[in-house]
Design a protein around this motif. Structure first.
Motif, PDB file in Angstrom:
ATOM      1  N   LEU A  32      -0.081  -2.582   1.855  1.00  0.00           N
ATOM      2  CA  LEU A  32       0.892  -1.778   1.487  1.00  0.00           C
ATOM      3  C   LEU A  32       0.520  -0.153   1.913  1.00  0.00           C
ATOM      4  O   LEU A  32       1.482   0.621   2.049  1.00  0.00           O
ATOM      5  N   GLY A  33      -0.671   0.271   1.937  1.00  0.00           N
ATOM      6  CA  GLY A  33      -1.217   1.457   2.330  1.00  0.00           C
ATOM      7  C   GLY A  33      -0.919   1.745   3.835  1.00  0.00           C
ATOM      8  O   GLY A  33      -0.122   2.551   4.131  1.00  0.00           O
ATOM      9  N   ILE A  44       0.030  -3.901  10.287  1.00  0.00           N
ATOM     10  CA  ILE A  44      -0.247  -4.284   9.241  1.00  0.00           C
ATOM     11  C   ILE A  44      -0.893  -5.399   8.956  1.00  0.00           C
ATOM     12  O   ILE A  44      -1.838  -5.447   8.061  1.00  0.00           O
ATOM     13  N   LEU A  45      -0.609  -6.528   9.661  1.00  0.00           N
ATOM     14  CA  LEU A  45      -1.264  -7.607   9.463  1.00  0.00           C
ATOM     15  C   LEU A  45      -2.886  -7.594   9.814  1.00  0.00           C
ATOM     16  O   LEU A  45      -3.949  -8.236   9.399  1.00  0.00           O
ATOM     17  N   THR A 216      -2.272   3.471  -2.963  1.00  0.00           N
ATOM     18  CA  THR A 216      -2.445   3.380  -1.388  1.00  0.00           C
ATOM     19  C   THR A 216      -1.176   3.323  -0.697  1.00  0.00           C
ATOM     20  O   THR A 216      -1.256   4.246   0.464  1.00  0.00           O
ATOM     21  N   TYR A 217      -0.031   3.257  -1.237  1.00  0.00           N
ATOM     22  CA  TYR A 217       1.242   3.536  -0.714  1.00  0.00           C
ATOM     23  C   TYR A 217       1.534   4.747  -0.075  1.00  0.00           C
ATOM     24  O   TYR A 217       2.001   5.267   0.943  1.00  0.00           O
ATOM     25  N   SER A 221       1.801   7.003   3.223  1.00  0.00           N
ATOM     26  CA  SER A 221       3.365   7.484   3.567  1.00  0.00           C
ATOM     27  C   SER A 221       2.865   8.885   3.979  1.00  0.00           C
ATOM     28  O   SER A 221       3.741   9.377   4.779  1.00  0.00           O
ATOM     29  N   LEU A 222       1.799   9.408   3.824  1.00  0.00           N
ATOM     30  CA  LEU A 222       1.442  10.757   4.107  1.00  0.00           C
ATOM     31  C   LEU A 222       0.958  10.930   5.663  1.00  0.00           C
ATOM     32  O   LEU A 222       1.125  11.843   6.114  1.00  0.00           O
ATOM     33  N   PHE A 223       0.918   9.785   6.181  1.00  0.00           N
ATOM     34  CA  PHE A 223       0.572   9.587   7.572  1.00  0.00           C
ATOM     35  C   PHE A 223       1.557   9.231   8.344  1.00  0.00           C
ATOM     36  O   PHE A 223       1.309   8.836   9.804  1.00  0.00           O
ATOM     37  N   ARG A 224       2.818   8.851   7.901  1.00  0.00           N
ATOM     38  CA  ARG A 224       3.856   8.114   8.774  1.00  0.00           C
ATOM     39  C   ARG A 224       4.324   9.270   9.765  1.00  0.00           C
ATOM     40  O   ARG A 224       4.727  10.415   9.131  1.00  0.00           O
TER      41      ARG A 224
END
Length: 224
Positions: A32-33, A44-45, A216-217, A221-224
């Protein structure tokens, strides 16, 4: 099945439940992070798989080292009490008797109980009364490591399946819900094995999971 075998089996089951719980909690936080930072399923995987491998090895080795250290400490106590019984049996006898007397047992009954237990197994009796544990009822270090080696990746699979098999527009919430259900079950199961309050244990486990996933999510999100 004797009492010792039953206790060891229950300890292995407990290690398995907690290993699966840690796998669910750790890898759900990771996937989720990363999902907060990218929508790429492969990335992600990959992160989840790396976390699963690292967590599996760490968990197994941690269990092995922890249980082995406990064994070493217990063996030290065994040697101390064996020497004490060989050199000062009367002193050990008096210690047990005095302890029972201090607990409110009459002098006569305390002496009788001490004589019976010391004659049956003086080492086990003195270790239990002095140190609060029973010899030879401990968990197998190799068994604990093997159970963790199996249970952690099994728990880890759930969040990775949830986040990879649901549509992109709802995979985070689907993973969130699946993990909460799983953590409720593992928290409840651990409470059953430990004799703890089941609702409280399940709720505590879910709160820890929710906190982990949300934090963690947000960070991802701060790095999106």
């Amino acid at each position: 099945m004797d009492k010792q075998s039953l206790m060891q089996r229950n300890n292995l089951i407990r290690a398995g439940v907690m290993g699966a719980n840690d796998g669910i909690l750790s890898v759900s936080g990771i996937v989720l992070g990363v999902a907060g930072a990218t929508s790429n399923t492969g990335t992600i995987l990959l992160a989840g798989f790396a976390g699963m491998l690292a967590g599996t090895v760490s968990m197994a080795m941690g269990e092995y080292v922890s249980v082995s250290s406990q064994h070493d400490a217990q063996e030290k106590v065994r040697r101390i009490q064996t020497d004490a019984l060989a050199t000062n049996y009367d002193g050990e006898f008096s210690y047990i008797q005095d302890k029972y007397t201090a607990d409110g047992i009459s002098q006569k009954l305390a002496r009788q109980a001490t004589e019976e237990m010391m004659s049956k197994d003086a080492l086990t009796t003195t270790v239990r009364e002095r140190y609060g544990f029973t010899l030879d009822h401990e968990l197998s270090a190799g068994g604990a490591a093997m159970v963790s080696l199996i249970s952690f990746p099994i728990g880890s699979i759930l969040p990775m399946l949830a986040i990879s098999m649901t549509p992109k527009d709802m995979r985070e919430i689907a993973t969130f819900i699946a993990v909460i259900i799983a953590l409720t079950l593992t928290g409840y199961s651990a409470a059953v094995l430990n004799g703890a309050n089941k609702k409280r244990a399940a709720l505590r486990n879910v709160i820890a999971g929710v906190f982990t996933m949300v934090v963690t999510y947000i960070i991802g999100s701060l790095f999106r």
